[in-house]
Design a protein around this motif. Sequence first.
Motif, PDB file in Angstrom:
ATOM      1  N   UNK A 352     -25.858  13.057  17.664  1.00 43.45           N
ATOM      2  CA  UNK A 352     -25.082  14.288  17.150  1.00 43.45           C
ATOM      3  C   UNK A 352     -26.023  15.306  17.148  1.00 43.45           C
ATOM      4  N   UNK A 353     -25.514  16.555  17.435  1.00 37.49           N
ATOM      5  CA  UNK A 353     -26.487  17.711  17.152  1.00 37.49           C
ATOM      6  C   UNK A 353     -27.047  17.764  15.775  1.00 37.49           C
ATOM      7  N   UNK A 354     -28.377  17.974  15.877  1.00 40.21           N
ATOM      8  CA  UNK A 354     -29.037  17.890  14.385  1.00 40.21           C
ATOM      9  C   UNK A 354     -28.522  18.931  13.491  1.00 40.21           C
ATOM     10  N   UNK A 367     -34.392  14.965  15.455  1.00 34.51           N
ATOM     11  CA  UNK A 367     -33.345  14.163  15.926  1.00 34.51           C
ATOM     12  C   UNK A 367     -32.883  12.815  15.271  1.00 34.51           C
ATOM     13  N   UNK A 368     -31.888  12.523  15.698  1.00 37.51           N
ATOM     14  CA  UNK A 368     -31.332  11.335  14.889  1.00 37.51           C
ATOM     15  C   UNK A 368     -30.415  10.621  16.086  1.00 37.51           C
ATOM     16  N   UNK A 369     -30.944   9.314  16.599  1.00 40.73           N
ATOM     17  CA  UNK A 369     -30.336   8.920  17.750  1.00 40.73           C
ATOM     18  C   UNK A 369     -29.573   7.464  17.205  1.00 40.73           C
ATOM     19  N   UNK A 370     -28.539   7.497  17.665  1.00 42.41           N
ATOM     20  CA  UNK A 370     -27.523   6.308  16.987  1.00 42.41           C
ATOM     21  C   UNK A 370     -27.475   5.257  18.175  1.00 42.41           C
ATOM     22  N   UNK A 371     -28.076   4.229  17.885  1.00 40.61           N
ATOM     23  CA  UNK A 371     -28.546   3.009  18.991  1.00 40.61           C
ATOM     24  C   UNK A 371     -27.572   2.235  18.806  1.00 40.61           C
ATOM     25  N   UNK A 419     -30.783   2.726  14.086  1.00 43.48           N
ATOM     26  CA  UNK A 419     -30.815   4.242  13.730  1.00 43.48           C
ATOM     27  C   UNK A 419     -32.318   4.731  14.160  1.00 43.48           C
ATOM     28  N   UNK A 420     -32.657   5.660  15.145  1.00 43.65           N
ATOM     29  CA  UNK A 420     -33.791   6.047  15.218  1.00 43.65           C
ATOM     30  C   UNK A 420     -34.052   7.511  14.568  1.00 43.65           C
ATOM     31  N   UNK A 528     -22.861   3.464  12.181  1.00 38.35           N
ATOM     32  CA  UNK A 528     -21.795   4.507  11.337  1.00 38.35           C
ATOM     33  C   UNK A 528     -22.763   5.082  10.243  1.00 38.35           C
ATOM     34  N   UNK A 529     -23.660   4.557   9.770  1.00 43.05           N
ATOM     35  CA  UNK A 529     -24.564   5.131   8.503  1.00 43.05           C
ATOM     36  C   UNK A 529     -25.391   6.271   9.161  1.00 43.05           C
ATOM     37  N   UNK A 530     -25.695   6.152  10.333  1.00 42.99           N
ATOM     38  CA  UNK A 530     -26.554   7.364  11.030  1.00 42.99           C
ATOM     39  C   UNK A 530     -25.786   8.419  11.092  1.00 42.99           C
ATOM     40  N   UNK A 531     -24.379   8.322  11.152  1.00 37.36           N
ATOM     41  CA  UNK A 531     -23.676   9.639  11.389  1.00 37.36           C
ATOM     42  C   UNK A 531     -23.575  10.839  10.700  1.00 37.36           C
ATOM     43  N   UNK A 532     -23.485  12.099  10.854  1.00 36.32           N
ATOM     44  CA  UNK A 532     -23.215  13.150   9.955  1.00 36.32           C
ATOM     45  C   UNK A 532     -22.402  12.888   8.699  1.00 36.32           C
ATOM     46  N   UNK A 533     -22.663  13.361   7.502  1.00 34.73           N
ATOM     47  CA  UNK A 533     -22.191  13.118   6.387  1.00 34.73           C
ATOM     48  C   UNK A 533     -22.201  12.095   5.717  1.00 34.73           C
ATOM     49  N   UNK A 534     -22.973  10.905   6.474  1.00 37.03           N
ATOM     50  CA  UNK A 534     -23.193   9.761   5.896  1.00 37.03           C
ATOM     51  C   UNK A 534     -24.835   9.541   5.694  1.00 37.03           C
TER      52      UNK A 534
END
Length: 610
Positions: A352-354, A367-371, A419-420, A528-534
């Motif tokens: 997602x956008x930072x 950056x947050x990458x959801x693997x 999560x990266x 899911x824990x790496x998504x925004x608002x989490x």
Amino acid sequence: MFASKYHHTSAPKCSGPIGTGKEGGKFHPERQTVQVRFVAACKHGHLQDFPWIEWVFKTSNPDWDMNDSRAWLRVTSKGSASLAGVEISAERMIGDNKIEVVAKRSLAGAFEGDSSRDGPSAFTKMNVLCTGHNPVLAIGKDSPLEKLGCGENLYPLLRGASNLYFPNVVSSIYIPDVDDSNLTESMLALLEDRDMKGSLIDAALQSENGLVSEKAARNLLRKWHPELEGEINTSELANAANLHVIKRIILDNKNISRYVIDKVNISPSKTLTAEILEKAISNSGLEWDIDANYLLPMISSDLFGKNDETNAGATEDGDPNVDVEYRHQEYEIFCRDINEGYPKTNLLIKSAKITDYGTQVSNNFQRISLVEKLRETRAFVGFSRIFPESSLSTEAQRKLFSSKQLNWLPAIIVRGEGIFLKFDESKINLWLEKYGEFHQKRISEIVDRFDELRSRRHQDHKEITPKFMMIHSFAHILINQLIYDCGYGSASLRERIYVSDKSKLKMSGVLIYTAAGDSEGTMGGLVNMGKPRSLEQTITRAIEKASWCSSDPVCIESRGQGPDNCNLAACHSCALLPETSCEEQNRLLDRGVLIGTLENPSSGFFSNLF
């Protein structure tokens, strides 16, 4: 004591005399034997029996033969907890029922000598050295195989000692070979398929011109994936194979790639030419009548296009550690989305956008990458004894567990998710400019202790910086929080640290992933824990918990605690993990670089969060 053989599938039976007292000479019924608890090993990975006879007689050539049916060794425990309470005696039968003790000696002094510093042992002083026995391959006394021959210092060890066996297991996150947005998802999956890919490689190797024909592609598709015959155009499959599979044949051949790189580096133009490539292919033994100009663009792009930064880094900074170069390739992949142009069977990365994240994330991370999918391969490449890292070459380590030259290693593949998190390099630089000297001075004591430990264990020097300790400590507190938030077992989450300050190989990131080899690694909870608002809430709670440990102020004021006293403000109550989850065996941790210290509360990287 009974001399056994390596090929015995069960413990041998012993029917020796009961003792030397009033019942001496009486033989009891056969009884099961157990392994003696003392062995001897050398730093080259060899393992053999404790030299019992030499120890008892204090010479390497005693006038006594244990192979005599009327002579034997006996081990007796005197009740003492020390080695002085273990006595070895050499006995023999005289007449019909009289037992004579020829010589005896306790084990007191047998463990003298510092094996950690590769000094002489008690055996060395007796001129008893390693004979090259290797039970892994059944190489030893009376073995039909040839002995390895050694002559190194021999050290006594307990059979269950922690330094008797150090497995060398290396791991790698899978990176797809194919990167082509012009191919369909089905075509990418075919080129990723192990059986199909191997067959296409064989077809190319067996062809005269080094190309996969449409007929060969059609036959292989019918063999491995007949359900796709109507969906896949075999002409396009052949073209895709000739573009990507043949490239792998060239790049995976070490003789070709090494020759090409060496020739390009010494050439005036520093560029790859068709003549150099053609010569490299002919020297490798490939009987191909293939146009080198066809291969030139793809080979040049992979060897000198994607990896030019790596090559530049090696030239400017000297030869960097191979692991750093290897991890840099993974790091670059995690810094981009793997949605289109890559097969998604073994690696799927989204982001997602930072700016969609709260300030807890957007101010500190780039950056947050959801693997959503990853595949980790863990391969056994050798083992060592006495010291954690072997001084032997890769080939010599192979010979310890394989009597033949093989082009494969025992390995396992595990799949999971992760999560990266890529840190904002500019924020790290500002933090180091302001507090780098303070933290460097603060951690210098445990860094010196860590260097001494690695030197004592014959391990290479490793540079430890405040940046490394900050990212490593952050990974630990984040994993501890994720365990509470998404219910994974404490040993199910692992860290993979990406830190380097080398020019052109800069890395500042961490991968938190699960690769436990079962369904727990594919539930989707970690992503899911790496998504925004989490993720913002998880990081905030992790930092808040790290700001105060139940063992404070003892923990935060510590100058050395934990394994080998190589931690500062980090203990079981705040930052330690199961050792299988940590790359550094729970060492080099400090909450101070995250949340600040008592004397300088604002010096932590995340001090602004609270």
